[in-house]
Design an enzyme around this catalytic site. Structure first.
Site, PDB file in Angstrom:
ATOM      1  N   THR A 174       0.838  -1.203   0.000  1.00  0.00           N
ATOM      2  CA  THR A 174       0.000   0.000   0.000  1.00  0.00           C
ATOM      3  C   THR A 174       0.872   1.251   0.000  1.00  0.00           C
ATOM      4  OG1 THR A 174      -1.776  -1.121   1.123  1.00  0.00           O
ATOM      5  CG2 THR A 174      -1.590   1.235   1.558  1.00  0.00           C
TER       6      THR A 174
ATOM      7  N   ARG B 258     -14.363  -7.067  -0.173  1.00  0.00           N
ATOM      8  CA  ARG B 258     -13.673  -6.752   1.091  1.00  0.00           C
ATOM      9  C   ARG B 258     -13.095  -5.332   1.017  1.00  0.00           C
ATOM     10  NH1 ARG B 258      -8.108  -5.218   2.433  1.00  0.00           N
ATOM     11  NH2 ARG B 258      -7.683  -5.898   4.558  1.00  0.00           N
ATOM     12  N   VAL B 259     -13.336  -4.566   2.049  1.00  0.00           N
ATOM     13  CA  VAL B 259     -12.759  -3.226   2.129  1.00  0.00           C
ATOM     14  C   VAL B 259     -11.793  -3.211   3.302  1.00  0.00           C
ATOM     15  CG1 VAL B 259     -13.244  -0.781   2.515  1.00  0.00           C
ATOM     16  CG2 VAL B 259     -14.817  -2.162   1.137  1.00  0.00           C
ATOM     17  N   GLY B 260     -10.600  -2.707   3.061  1.00  0.00           N
ATOM     18  CA  GLY B 260      -9.591  -2.682   4.115  1.00  0.00           C
ATOM     19  C   GLY B 260      -9.638  -1.401   4.920  1.00  0.00           C
ATOM     20  N   ASP B 261      -8.546  -1.140   5.604  1.00  0.00           N
ATOM     21  CA  ASP B 261      -8.464   0.056   6.451  1.00  0.00           C
ATOM     22  C   ASP B 261      -8.149   1.327   5.662  1.00  0.00           C
ATOM     23  OD1 ASP B 261      -5.968  -1.137   5.861  1.00  0.00           O
ATOM     24  OD2 ASP B 261      -4.996   0.016   7.446  1.00  0.00           O
TER      25      ASP B 261
ATOM     26  N   THR C 247       0.007   1.169   6.774  1.00  0.00           N
ATOM     27  CA  THR C 247      -0.003   0.019   5.870  1.00  0.00           C
ATOM     28  C   THR C 247       0.080  -1.236   6.731  1.00  0.00           C
ATOM     29  OG1 THR C 247       1.289  -1.213   4.234  1.00  0.00           O
ATOM     30  CG2 THR C 247       2.493   0.365   5.581  1.00  0.00           C
ATOM     31  N   GLY C 248      -0.564  -2.295   6.296  1.00  0.00           N
ATOM     32  CA  GLY C 248      -0.509  -3.513   7.086  1.00  0.00           C
ATOM     33  C   GLY C 248      -1.808  -4.276   6.999  1.00  0.00           C
TER      34      GLY C 248
ATOM     35  N   GLY D 238      -5.132  -4.825   7.318  1.00  0.00           N
ATOM     36  CA  GLY D 238      -6.176  -3.827   7.469  1.00  0.00           C
ATOM     37  C   GLY D 238      -7.221  -4.093   8.540  1.00  0.00           C
TER      38      GLY D 238
HETATM   39  N1  ASP Z   1      -3.800  -2.086   4.691  1.00  0.00           N
HETATM   40  C1  ASP Z   1      -4.096  -2.632   3.403  1.00  0.00           C
HETATM   41  C2  ASP Z   1      -5.367  -3.421   3.479  1.00  0.00           C
HETATM   42  O1  ASP Z   1      -5.582  -4.123   4.426  1.00  0.00           O
HETATM   43  C3  ASP Z   1      -3.018  -3.533   2.896  1.00  0.00           C
HETATM   44  C4  ASP Z   1      -1.666  -2.900   2.876  1.00  0.00           C
HETATM   45  O2  ASP Z   1      -1.339  -2.072   3.684  1.00  0.00           O
HETATM   46  O3  ASP Z   1      -0.885  -3.280   1.994  1.00  0.00           O
HETATM   47  O4  ASP Z   1      -6.130  -3.357   2.538  1.00  0.00           O
END
Ligand code: ASP
Length: 303
Positions: free
Chosen positions: A170, A198-201, A221-222, A224
Site C-alpha cells: 500500500t 472486502r474493504v480494508g483500512d 499500511t498492514g 487492514g
Molecule cells: N492495509 C491494506 C489493506 O488491508 C493492505 C496494505 O497495507 O498493503 O487493505
C-alpha cells in the site's frame, strides 16, 4: 516536511535482490523529491500529498493504482482516502475498478460531495464528473501480462512479490506545508486474494488515514482488519492530543498494541511542527523522508 511509504511487509535482504532494492530506492527517492520540491516552492500539503501518491499509484512497484494486487476473482478493487488537516474534511473511495488514480477520486469526494466514503459505481461517477482518467483492467494487470509473455520486466516488478499474502505494498503520504497545513492520504489494491467486496483500512478515516492541523497526519499500511478494529490513525492522534505523547511515542505505543495482537504493519506520521515518524513491525517498509542533515533517505529495511 514530507514522509511517504510504499507498504510494509515481509520483504527482507534475503528475499529481495540487490537490483530490486536499488530500483525501489531510486523510485522512492525520485517520487519523494518531486513532492518535497513542491512543498519547498510553496505548494499546499494537499497538492504535494496527492502528487506523490499518484506517482506511486502510477508505478507498478506498489500495491496501489497500476500495481494493485488482485482479489480472489483475479480482479482489481482499489481503496483510497484523503484528509485535509486544516478543515478536517475527508474523502474516500472503496472497491473502485477503473479509476487510474484512486487518491484523486478520494480528494474529489471530499471536494465535490457532502459525503466522506463512496463505493464502487457511485465513486466512479464522482471521478468522471471530476474529469479523472479511467483505465481498463489490462492497465492494472499489465505487470502479469509482461511476465506471461516472458518479456523483460523493465520496471523491475518481481512476480513472486504479489503472490504472498504477507507482503503489503500500500502507499501513503503525510505532509506539512509552509502554511502549517497537514494532509494525509493512503491508497491500495488491498490484500492479495481478498474476498470480493472486502474493504480494508486504507479508505477508513481514523483507521489508516488521519490529519488534524497542529497535531498530526498519519498514513498506515498492514493487515487492514486490525487497523480498523484498533482505529490506529485516530488512536495516534488521540494519544498525542489527550495524553501529550510525542509523535514517535504515539506511533510506537500503537505499534506495540498491534504487536500484541499479532498484527503486522507500518505507520508514517508528521506532527504539527514537522517532526516525522516512520516505524513498522514487519521485516521491511518502503519509505522515504529527509534526515536531520536534509538528505533524502529512501529505506526498505531496519537500516
Ligand atoms: N492495509 C491494506 C489493506 O488491508 C493492505 C496494505 O497495507 O498493503 O487493505
Amino acid at each position: 516536511m514530507l514522509v511517504i511509504h510504499g507498504g510494509a511487509g515481509s520483504m527482507s535482504p534475503e528475499n529481495m535482490s540487490a537490483e530490486k532494492q536499488q530500483i525501489v530506492r531510486e523510485v522512492l527517492t525520485k517520487i519523494f523529491d518531486a513532492g518535497y520540491q513542491m512543498l519547498e516552492s510553496g505548494a499546499s500539503a494537499m497538492d504535494a500529498v496527492e502528487t506523490v501518491v499518484k506517482l506511486m499509484e502510477d508505478s507498478p512497484h506498489f500495491n496501489a493504482g497500476r500495481g494493485s494486487v488482485t482479489n480472489a476473482a483475479g480482479k482489481i478493487e482499489m481503496d483510497a482516502a484523503f484528509m485535509d488537516g486544516k478543515t478536517g474534511l475527508a474523502g474516500a473511495v472503496a472497491g473502485v475498478k477503473r479509476i487510474k488514480n484512486p487518491v484523486s477520486a478520494a480528494r474529489a469526494v471530499m471536494e465535490r460531495t457532502p459525503h466522506v466514503l463512496m463505493l464502487g459505481e457511485g465513486a466512479e461517477m464522482v471521478a468522471r464528473e471530476a474529469g479523472l482518467e479511467f483505465k481498463s483492467s489490462a492497465y492494472f494487470l499489465n505487470k502479469t501480462k509482461d511476465g506471461e509473455k516472458g518479456q523483460k520486466i523493465t520496471d523491475g516488478w518481481d512476480p513472486s512479490y504479489e503472490l504472498s499474502p504477507h507482503k503489503y505494498g500500500t502507499v501513503g503520504a503525510v505532509a506539512l506545508d509552509k502554511n502549517g497545513n497537514l494532509c494525509a492520504a493512503t491508497s491500495t489494491g488491498g490484500m492479495q486474494n481478498k474476498r470480493i467486496g472486502r474493504v480494508g483500512d486504507s479508505p477508513i478515516i481514523g483507521a489508516s488515514t488521519y490529519a488534524r492541523n497542529g497535531l498530526v497526519a498519519v498514513s498506515t499500511t498492514g493487515h487492514g482488519e486490525f487497523f480498523i478494529r484498533n482505529a490506529v490513525a485516530f488512536d495516534i492522534a488521540a494519544l498525542m492530543d489527550y495524553k501529550g505523547l510525542t509523535v514517535e511515542e504515539a506511533v510506537k505505543t500503537v505499534l506495540a498494541k498491534l504487536d500484541k495482537q499479532g498484527a503486522q504493519g507500518g505507520i508514517i506520521a508528521i506532527d504539527g511542527q514537522g517532526r516525522p515518524a516512520a516505524f513498522f513491525n514487519t521485516r521491511g517498509m518502503y519509505r522515504a523522508f529527509k534526515d536531520a542533515s536534509g538528505k533524502t533517505r529512501a529505506l526498505i529495511f531496519n537500516d
